[in-house]
Design an enzyme around this catalytic site. Structure first.
Site, PDB file in Angstrom:
ATOM      1  N   ASP A 253      51.229  63.927   2.020  1.00 53.79           N
ATOM      2  CA  ASP A 253      51.090  64.630   3.288  1.00 53.79           C
ATOM      3  C   ASP A 253      52.098  64.146   4.329  1.00 53.79           C
ATOM      4  O   ASP A 253      52.601  63.020   4.255  1.00 53.79           O
ATOM      5  CB  ASP A 253      49.689  64.407   3.868  1.00 53.79           C
ATOM      6  CG  ASP A 253      48.605  65.151   3.112  1.00 53.79           C
ATOM      7  OD1 ASP A 253      48.902  65.705   2.038  1.00 53.79           O
ATOM      8  OD2 ASP A 253      47.455  65.156   3.595  1.00 53.79           O
ATOM      9  N   ASP A 254      52.347  65.020   5.309  1.00 51.76           N
ATOM     10  CA  ASP A 254      52.966  64.692   6.599  1.00 51.76           C
ATOM     11  C   ASP A 254      54.486  64.666   6.608  1.00 51.76           C
ATOM     12  O   ASP A 254      55.080  64.537   7.673  1.00 51.76           O
ATOM     13  CB  ASP A 254      52.470  63.353   7.157  1.00 51.76           C
ATOM     14  CG  ASP A 254      50.971  63.345   7.374  1.00 51.76           C
ATOM     15  OD1 ASP A 254      50.380  64.428   7.440  1.00 51.76           O
ATOM     16  OD2 ASP A 254      50.398  62.242   7.458  1.00 51.76           O
ATOM     17  N   HIS A 304      50.777  71.961   5.915  1.00 51.30           N
ATOM     18  CA  HIS A 304      49.898  70.953   6.538  1.00 51.30           C
ATOM     19  C   HIS A 304      49.884  71.110   8.056  1.00 51.30           C
ATOM     20  O   HIS A 304      49.705  70.129   8.774  1.00 51.30           O
ATOM     21  CB  HIS A 304      50.363  69.556   6.132  1.00 51.30           C
ATOM     22  CG  HIS A 304      49.348  68.469   6.339  1.00 51.30           C
ATOM     23  ND1 HIS A 304      48.004  68.624   6.085  1.00 51.30           N
ATOM     24  CD2 HIS A 304      49.492  67.177   6.774  1.00 51.30           C
ATOM     25  CE1 HIS A 304      47.372  67.491   6.344  1.00 51.30           C
ATOM     26  NE2 HIS A 304      48.250  66.607   6.778  1.00 51.30           N
ATOM     27  N   HIS A 308      49.996  68.798  13.061  1.00 53.99           N
ATOM     28  CA  HIS A 308      48.870  67.963  12.629  1.00 53.99           C
ATOM     29  C   HIS A 308      47.711  67.878  13.623  1.00 53.99           C
ATOM     30  O   HIS A 308      47.176  66.792  13.871  1.00 53.99           O
ATOM     31  CB  HIS A 308      49.367  66.549  12.297  1.00 53.99           C
ATOM     32  CG  HIS A 308      48.526  65.839  11.270  1.00 53.99           C
ATOM     33  ND1 HIS A 308      47.317  65.256  11.568  1.00 53.99           N
ATOM     34  CD2 HIS A 308      48.728  65.605   9.959  1.00 53.99           C
ATOM     35  CE1 HIS A 308      46.811  64.685  10.492  1.00 53.99           C
ATOM     36  NE2 HIS A 308      47.656  64.900   9.484  1.00 53.99           N
ATOM     37  N   HIS A 395      50.826  59.613   1.437  1.00 51.76           N
ATOM     38  CA  HIS A 395      51.693  60.081   2.522  1.00 51.76           C
ATOM     39  C   HIS A 395      53.117  59.607   2.273  1.00 51.76           C
ATOM     40  O   HIS A 395      53.327  58.419   1.993  1.00 51.76           O
ATOM     41  CB  HIS A 395      51.199  59.556   3.875  1.00 51.76           C
ATOM     42  CG  HIS A 395      49.810  59.994   4.220  1.00 51.76           C
ATOM     43  ND1 HIS A 395      48.688  59.376   3.691  1.00 51.76           N
ATOM     44  CD2 HIS A 395      49.354  61.001   5.008  1.00 51.76           C
ATOM     45  CE1 HIS A 395      47.605  59.978   4.150  1.00 51.76           C
ATOM     46  NE2 HIS A 395      47.983  60.962   4.941  1.00 51.76           N
TER      47      HIS A 395
END
Length: 429
Positions: A253-254, A304, A308, A395
């Site tokens: 993620d991210d 995503h 965020h 991540h």
């Protein structure tokens, strides 16, 4: 404002960090541009200070959220401008505040927003702003005069100024700055003709580069290192049958992150492993080359959100904006729109589901790598707990998380595991 293509900024790194807990949730980002270290340090200090205050006052099971995101205002010639937007929720009103940060490459110095206006013109500039504000709903002459009375406070009060596409100056005031809090924020736009006599030399250059960008940014950096995107190309579709062999879906993620994602892609290619990347839109537009490299190597690229936020705290329109904007960035980078999204913090409800046609993806094994920056610990959190068909949460914005991947790939490959994308796992398990 004219849009800025951050992918053209050589050596750009987006400094991102976030939690994955729905309680005391936080996500922050700001840009680090070669040559503008003084400005980067000011943004870093603000972000780290805001986060420290938030974390020290937020209690366990508290549903508050801090989100700090960035936007490029101008990145051309010798001028760099960035806005940081901070949203704190739940809070009265929108919980939103913002500030602009400026860098003068000619002088090699960080500039506040107020530096766009010449010192000798600030009285006239302030008078014009006060005249535009007085009489608006939620203000009166006394409250406006009081807001501007302390001249030592002007830099903090006038901390959000940007140029419009036609050369005017837009000044934003946060909730409660110049009127009653219930009235919300205020905007004042001064025309090009009005503001031109008041601009400083830097202000004139900043306006010129905003209205007529030169196309390249030169802040005098001696070097602008950029990790080359890996060129590995998948040999074809994945034919792994997860009904017959043990499979695992690694998800990251991210990102993408300038250096770490490139390293991660190299590790995956060494083991012919495929993974799923749930990318954040503001990072996708900064590093589309890395997103293309992810897809080219046979990995799956998912959505995503743009910056965020906890999507369950947004309206349906706001959720759609977050996801649609990110999907468009992914499609622009790869030629293919995503079909999956991972809601930040794993927070999803009927409003979120109804605002998109994307399929939500959570996880079955959480490494908590954002909480424990220890590569060995992250490796063990996977190899010591993994089960067949697990979807693993990691991540690629943390160097320790990426450093843990070779050990995971090596150990689990030896145990007979195959590394597949989430969609492949769903289709064949």
């Amino acid at each position: 404002m004219r849009s800025v293509d951050p992918s053209k900024i050589k050596g750009l790194q987006i400094v991102s960090d976030n939690s994955e807990n729905a309680s005391c949730a936080w996500a922050t980002s700001y840009p680090d541009v070669p040559g503008a270290s003084a400005m980067t340090e000011v943004m870093k200090k603000y972000v780290e200070g805001s986060l420290a205050t938030f974390r020290s006052t937020c209690q366990r099971d508290d549903r508050r959220e801090l989100n700090i995101s960035h936007q490029f205002l101008v990145a051309s010639g010798d001028v760099l401008g960035v806005r940081l937007s901070t949203r704190f929720s739940p809070a009265a009103g929108s919980g939103l505040s913002s500030g602009t940060y400026w860098y003068d490459g000619k002088a090699g110095a960080y500039r506040t927003a107020l530096a766009l206006v010449a010192d000798g013109s600030r009285d006239a500039f302030v008078t014009a702003l006060k005249n535009r504000l007085k009489g608006r709903e939620g203000t009166d002459a006394d409250t406006v005069d009081e807001a501007f009375a302390d001249r030592s406070h002007l830099t903090a009060l006038l901390d959000d100024m940007t140029f419009t596409a036609d050369g005017g100056l837009r000044v934003a005031f946060d909730r409660g700055d110049v009127g009653v809090p219930a009235a919300g924020s205020y905007l004042v736009t001064l025309s090009k003709a009005t503001v031109t006599p008041w601009l400083s030399g830097f202000g004139r250059r900043a306006r010129h580069q905003t209205v007529q960008p030169s196309g390249s940014l030169n802040l005098g950096a001696t070097s602008a290192p950029t990790a080359a995107a890996p060129t590995h190309t998948a040999s074809g579709d994945d034919d792994t049958d997860c009904k017959r062999v043990r499979c695992i879906a690694l998800t990251f993620d991210d990102g993408p992150a300038a250096t770490y994602t490139a390293t991660l892609l190299t590790y995956l290619a060494q083991y012919n492993a495929r993974a799923t990347f749930f990318t954040v839109g503001q990072n996708v537009v900064a590093h589309p080359d890395l997103v293309r490299a992810e897809a080219r190597a046979g990995n799956e690229v998912g959505n995503h959100s743009w910056n965020h936020p906890d999507l369950t705290k947004l309206s349906a329109d706001q959720v759609a904006y977050q996801l649609n904007r990110t999907s468009a960035a992914i499609k622009a980078a790869t030629g293919k729109a995503p079909t999956l999204f991972r809601p930040p913090y794993g927070a999803v409800n009927s409003t979120v589901r109804g605002a998109t046609t994307l399929s939500p993806v959570l996880w079955t094994l959480d490494t908590e790598d954002w909480k424990y920056p220890d590569a060995a610990k992250v490796t063990q959190s996977v190899i010591g707990k993994v089960q067949r068909n697990d979807v693993v949460l990691m991540h690629d914005i943390h160097p320790t998380s990426v450093a843990a991947v070779p050990g995971i790939l090596r150990t689990l490959s030896a145990r007979g595991y195959h590394f597949v994308t989430v969609s492949h796992l769903r289709a064949t398990m």
